[in-house]
Design a protein around this motif. Structure first.
Motif, PDB file in Angstrom:
ATOM      1  N   GLY A  64       0.811  -1.212   0.000  1.00 17.98           N
ATOM      2  CA  GLY A  64       0.000   0.000   0.000  1.00 17.98           C
ATOM      3  C   GLY A  64       0.843   1.260   0.000  1.00 17.98           C
ATOM      4  N   ALA A  65       1.990   1.210   0.670  1.00 17.33           N
ATOM      5  CA  ALA A  65       2.854   2.384   0.742  1.00 17.33           C
ATOM      6  C   ALA A  65       3.399   2.759  -0.630  1.00 17.33           C
ATOM      7  CB  ALA A  65       4.004   2.124   1.709  1.00 17.33           C
ATOM      8  N   LEU A  66       3.708   1.757  -1.458  1.00 19.44           N
ATOM      9  CA  LEU A  66       4.188   2.067  -2.802  1.00 19.44           C
ATOM     10  C   LEU A  66       3.030   2.487  -3.702  1.00 19.44           C
ATOM     11  CD1 LEU A  66       6.455   2.315  -4.795  1.00 19.44           C
ATOM     12  CD2 LEU A  66       6.273  -0.127  -5.295  1.00 19.44           C
ATOM     13  N   ALA A  67       1.891   1.829  -3.575  1.00 17.32           N
ATOM     14  CA  ALA A  67       0.741   2.187  -4.406  1.00 17.32           C
ATOM     15  C   ALA A  67       0.345   3.647  -4.205  1.00 17.32           C
ATOM     16  CB  ALA A  67      -0.442   1.274  -4.098  1.00 17.32           C
ATOM     17  N   HIS A  68       0.479   4.128  -2.970  1.00 19.37           N
ATOM     18  CA  HIS A  68       0.072   5.498  -2.654  1.00 19.37           C
ATOM     19  C   HIS A  68       1.272   6.432  -2.486  1.00 19.37           C
ATOM     20  CE1 HIS A  68      -4.092   4.171  -2.270  1.00 19.37           C
ATOM     21  NE2 HIS A  68      -3.608   3.111  -1.645  1.00 19.37           N
ATOM     22  N   VAL A  90      -0.629   0.365  -8.156  1.00 18.16           N
ATOM     23  CA  VAL A  90      -0.479   1.807  -8.386  1.00 18.16           C
ATOM     24  C   VAL A  90      -1.514   2.284  -9.394  1.00 18.16           C
ATOM     25  CG1 VAL A  90       1.064   3.600  -9.279  1.00 18.16           C
ATOM     26  CG2 VAL A  90       1.991   1.770  -7.833  1.00 18.16           C
ATOM     27  N   ILE A  91      -1.739   1.473 -10.416  1.00 20.31           N
ATOM     28  CA  ILE A  91      -2.687   1.825 -11.486  1.00 20.31           C
ATOM     29  C   ILE A  91      -4.127   1.585 -11.046  1.00 20.31           C
ATOM     30  CG2 ILE A  91      -3.326   1.427 -13.888  1.00 20.31           C
ATOM     31  CD1 ILE A  91      -0.493   2.564 -13.466  1.00 20.31           C
ATOM     32  N   ASP A  92      -4.374   0.508 -10.350  1.00 24.23           N
ATOM     33  CA  ASP A  92      -5.746   0.134 -10.006  1.00 24.23           C
ATOM     34  C   ASP A  92      -6.354   1.008  -8.910  1.00 24.23           C
ATOM     35  OD1 ASP A  92      -5.632  -1.868 -11.887  1.00 24.23           O
ATOM     36  OD2 ASP A  92      -5.068  -3.429 -10.444  1.00 24.23           O
ATOM     37  N   ARG A  93      -5.521   1.417  -7.925  1.00 28.18           N
ATOM     38  CA  ARG A  93      -6.107   2.132  -6.783  1.00 28.18           C
ATOM     39  C   ARG A  93      -5.187   3.195  -6.196  1.00 28.18           C
ATOM     40  NH1 ARG A  93      -4.185  -2.791  -5.518  1.00 28.18           N
ATOM     41  NH2 ARG A  93      -2.700  -2.876  -3.775  1.00 28.18           N
ATOM     42  N   GLY A  94      -4.018   3.396  -6.819  1.00 22.39           N
ATOM     43  CA  GLY A  94      -3.046   4.329  -6.273  1.00 22.39           C
ATOM     44  C   GLY A  94      -2.919   5.604  -7.082  1.00 22.39           C
ATOM     45  N   THR A  95      -1.699   6.139  -7.143  1.00 18.84           N
ATOM     46  CA  THR A  95      -1.482   7.444  -7.777  1.00 18.84           C
ATOM     47  C   THR A  95      -1.660   7.413  -9.295  1.00 18.84           C
ATOM     48  OG1 THR A  95       0.906   6.992  -7.904  1.00 18.84           O
ATOM     49  CG2 THR A  95       0.094   8.199  -5.960  1.00 18.84           C
ATOM     50  N   ARG A 153      -4.229   5.796 -10.828  1.00 17.98           N
ATOM     51  CA  ARG A 153      -5.585   5.295 -11.131  1.00 17.98           C
ATOM     52  C   ARG A 153      -6.300   6.117 -12.197  1.00 17.98           C
ATOM     53  NH1 ARG A 153      -5.309   7.581  -6.203  1.00 17.98           N
ATOM     54  NH2 ARG A 153      -6.668   9.359  -5.709  1.00 17.98           N
ATOM     55  N   GLY A 154      -5.787   7.296 -12.523  1.00 13.58           N
ATOM     56  CA  GLY A 154      -6.379   8.088 -13.605  1.00 13.58           C
ATOM     57  C   GLY A 154      -6.377   7.349 -14.934  1.00 13.58           C
ATOM     58  N   LEU A 155      -5.438   6.415 -15.114  1.00 17.16           N
ATOM     59  CA  LEU A 155      -5.425   5.638 -16.360  1.00 17.16           C
ATOM     60  C   LEU A 155      -6.676   4.765 -16.479  1.00 17.16           C
ATOM     61  CD1 LEU A 155      -1.669   4.570 -16.498  1.00 17.16           C
ATOM     62  CD2 LEU A 155      -2.804   6.305 -17.897  1.00 17.16           C
ATOM     63  N   ARG A 156      -7.210   4.338 -15.356  1.00 19.73           N
ATOM     64  CA  ARG A 156      -8.467   3.576 -15.357  1.00 19.73           C
ATOM     65  C   ARG A 156      -9.666   4.526 -15.430  1.00 19.73           C
ATOM     66  NH1 ARG A 156      -6.074  -1.147 -16.520  1.00 19.73           N
ATOM     67  NH2 ARG A 156      -5.063  -2.185 -14.772  1.00 19.73           N
ATOM     68  N   ASN A 157      -9.683   5.514 -14.537  1.00 16.18           N
ATOM     69  CA  ASN A 157     -10.867   6.356 -14.377  1.00 16.18           C
ATOM     70  C   ASN A 157     -11.053   7.349 -15.510  1.00 16.18           C
ATOM     71  OD1 ASN A 157     -11.040   5.044 -11.923  1.00 16.18           O
ATOM     72  ND2 ASN A 157     -10.119   6.711 -10.759  1.00 16.18           N
ATOM     73  N   THR A 158      -9.959   7.999 -15.917  1.00 18.56           N
ATOM     74  CA  THR A 158     -10.051   9.064 -16.920  1.00 18.56           C
ATOM     75  C   THR A 158      -9.857   8.561 -18.340  1.00 18.56           C
ATOM     76  OG1 THR A 158      -9.210  10.649 -15.282  1.00 18.56           O
ATOM     77  CG2 THR A 158      -9.136  11.318 -17.600  1.00 18.56           C
ATOM     78  N   TYR A 159      -8.910   7.646 -18.521  1.00 20.45           N
ATOM     79  CA  TYR A 159      -8.564   7.212 -19.878  1.00 20.45           C
ATOM     80  C   TYR A 159      -9.154   5.861 -20.250  1.00 20.45           C
ATOM     81  CZ  TYR A 159      -5.562  11.221 -19.559  1.00 20.45           C
ATOM     82  OH  TYR A 159      -5.120  12.501 -19.400  1.00 20.45           O
ATOM     83  N   GLY A 160      -9.826   5.213 -19.296  1.00 20.77           N
ATOM     84  CA  GLY A 160     -10.572   3.994 -19.601  1.00 20.77           C
ATOM     85  C   GLY A 160      -9.733   2.824 -20.047  1.00 20.77           C
ATOM     86  N   LEU A 161      -8.479   2.755 -19.616  1.00 20.37           N
ATOM     87  CA  LEU A 161      -7.601   1.655 -20.018  1.00 20.37           C
ATOM     88  C   LEU A 161      -7.847   0.452 -19.119  1.00 20.37           C
ATOM     89  CD1 LEU A 161      -4.342   3.753 -20.563  1.00 20.37           C
ATOM     90  CD2 LEU A 161      -6.009   3.034 -22.289  1.00 20.37           C
ATOM     91  N   LYS A 162      -8.158  -0.688 -19.719  1.00 21.65           N
ATOM     92  CA  LYS A 162      -8.583  -1.856 -18.953  1.00 21.65           C
ATOM     93  C   LYS A 162      -7.542  -2.974 -18.906  1.00 21.65           C
ATOM     94  CE  LYS A 162     -12.623   0.092 -18.439  1.00 21.65           C
ATOM     95  NZ  LYS A 162     -12.950   0.717 -17.135  1.00 21.65           N
ATOM     96  N   PHE A 163      -6.519  -2.902 -19.736  1.00 24.36           N
ATOM     97  CA  PHE A 163      -5.571  -4.016 -19.827  1.00 24.36           C
ATOM     98  C   PHE A 163      -4.625  -4.034 -18.622  1.00 24.36           C
ATOM     99  CE2 PHE A 163      -4.050  -0.383 -22.307  1.00 24.36           C
ATOM    100  CZ  PHE A 163      -2.806  -0.149 -21.755  1.00 24.36           C
ATOM    101  N   ASP A 164      -3.928  -5.170 -18.452  1.00 28.31           N
ATOM    102  CA  ASP A 164      -2.947  -5.317 -17.371  1.00 28.31           C
ATOM    103  C   ASP A 164      -1.787  -4.357 -17.590  1.00 28.31           C
ATOM    104  OD1 ASP A 164      -4.464  -7.326 -16.322  1.00 28.31           O
ATOM    105  OD2 ASP A 164      -2.890  -8.853 -16.347  1.00 28.31           O
ATOM    106  N   MET A 165      -1.482  -3.562 -16.584  1.00 28.38           N
ATOM    107  CA  MET A 165      -0.298  -2.702 -16.670  1.00 28.38           C
ATOM    108  C   MET A 165       0.148  -2.305 -15.279  1.00 28.38           C
ATOM    109  SD  MET A 165      -1.860   0.925 -17.993  1.00 28.38           S
ATOM    110  CE  MET A 165      -3.644   1.082 -17.850  1.00 28.38           C
TER     111      MET A 165
END
Length: 440
Positions: free
Chosen positions: A164-168, A275-280, A282-294
């Motif tokens: 969690g510390a790295l994700a955030h 980091v992508i799914d719930r951390g800093t 996450r805009g790639l999911r929420n704003t840009y709609g990217l769904k693939f593994d990254m």
């Protein structure tokens, strides 16, 4: 953001040095122009074409005002490579080569939190686990001139898990980790991952104070995508003359040594996906709609001078840097100056085009390897806790038995144990069980 203000006003020496490097200044100096006359000439307006982010514009402007215009512009560097063989897929050195012929892929700037995964990788190799718990309190490290790293949002409550510390991107925990792991060990890992720039032996490197090129950072992140083994980016396959004679042909380089083991890489891939799914990121999911593994990591440097984003899939590693030519010119707030705001959008828009292009979609449709059941159990914890979770005897025993099961059945089939070895293994397990109960 700076309308009505001059970001260079407090930095006369920086502006003077930049002015002295301009061609008009140097030409006038070579002609023997006095300082008084020189300044007068540099303030004279003349008709010229300048570059803006809205395109070229014909303007009447002085050399001094033209320089101020260019020093206030945001620049960028972008590099994408295939992590499996190092082939460069895209190299963009700047926003406009005609007016700003400077390569920001090879230039060096502070890397901010994009360096943190190197710290966490080293910690995993030295015995840390994804669900280790750390206090979020702000500490003072007296042995290092009372260094006391702060979190970007000024919050110091609760407890974070390692993952969690790295994700955030929590600075307090990252600082504690480098103290626990060792500065030299972190530098050694960075070298193994392909970073050659100078790295000072100071704990602040954990938060990204070293100046490193985008080229080096992308190479370092190929280690994650390639499960521990970095690859050196290359862009030239061969050179032929007009007759077809081969003057140069790239030989397949010997593979570089692994920077870390495959299990560490799989943990880091899972954590950097967080980091992508719930951390800093996450805009790639929420704003840009990217769904693939990254996986990926944002980065922001001191005074918001540099914004970074590193993102990757098993077949693509890309890095973005954004900032002004001089670090003295920067955003006044982290809200606007952070990597998630400055650099991540370039990655997000690029990946949208990659997904939409049938010829490129293969770069994003490959999932990361699944964690084994044992590894998944070791990742099973929250990112944050209001109070420190108790590690009771039941959890200790569960982890102990999980460790006992760490030799997967497939591995046991491939390397069968001799009876004597099996007895020795059982004795070791019983001793470990006894020690656990005594310590508890």
């Amino acid at each position: 953001h700076w309308e009505g203000r001059d970001p260079l006003a407090g930095h006369p020496d920086i502006f003077k040095k930049a002015l002295e490097q301009t061609r008009p200044y140097q030409n006038l100096k070579e002609q023997g122009t006095s300082d008084k006359e020189l300044n007068k000439r540099l303030l004279q307006k003349h008709q010229t074409t300048i570059f803006t982010h809205d395109g070229e514009k014909n303007v009447s402007i002085s050399t001094i005002d033209s320089l101020k215009h260019y020093l206030k512009l945001l620049n960028t560097g972008f590099l994408a490579v295939n992590p499996q063989n190092g082939a460069i897929l895209s190299w963009i050195g700047g926003v406009n080569h005609k007016y700003l012929p400077y390569d920001h892929v090879m230039s060096k700037r502070q890397v901010g939190s994009t360096f943190k995964p190197i710290v966490y990788t080293t910690a995993l190799m030295n015995g840390s686990e994804p669900c280790d718990i750390f206090s979020n309190e702000r500490r003072v490290y007296e042995a290092y001139d009372n260094w006391s790293p702060a979190n970007s949002e000024g919050e110091y409550q609760g407890y974070y898990s390692f993952k969690g510390a790295l994700a955030h991107s929590v600075n307090t925990v990252t600082a504690e980790l480098i103290m626990k792991t060792g500065i030299e060990s972190v530098i050694e890992t960075a070298r193994m991952m392909g970073i050659t720039s100078p790295i000072p032996e100071a704990p602040s490197i954990a938060l990204g104070t070293p100046s490193i090129s985008l080229f080096e950072m992308v190479m370092a992140y190929t280690s994650f995508a390639n499960y521990g083994r970095p690859v050196e980016p290359f862009g030239l396959l061969r050179i032929e003359d007009s007759d077809g004679t081969i003057l140069y042909e790239r030989r397949n380089n010997e593979s570089l040594p692994a920077a870390f083991d495959e299990e560490t890489a799989m943990y880091m891939n899972a954590i950097l996906q967080g980091v992508i799914d719930r951390g800093t990121g996450r805009g790639l999911r929420n704003t840009y709609g990217l769904k693939f593994d990254m996986g990926g990591k944002t980065g922001t440097t001191q005074n918001n001078a540099d914004g970074w984003f590193m993102g990757y899939t098993p077949k693509l590693v890309a890095g973005v840097w954004v900032g002004a030519e001089q670090p003295a010119v920067h955003f006044r707030t982290t809200t606007l100056g952070q990597g998630a705001h400055m650099a991540l959008p370039i990655f997000g828009l690029t990946m949208q085009k990659v997904v939409a292009d049938p010829a490129l979609k293969h770069l994003t449709n490959v999932p990361f390897r699944l964690l084994s059941p044992r590894m998944a159990r070791k990742m099973d914890c929250a990112d944050y806790y209001d109070e420190k979770p108790e590690k009771g005897i039941i959890n200790i025993l569960l982890n102990l038995f999980n460790d006992k099961d760490s030799l997967d059945q497939q591995q046991l089939k491939e390397t069968p144990q001799k009876p004597a070895d099996e007895k020795k293994k059982k004795r070791g397990f019983l001793k470990k069980l006894r020690d656990i109960f005594i310590n508890q």
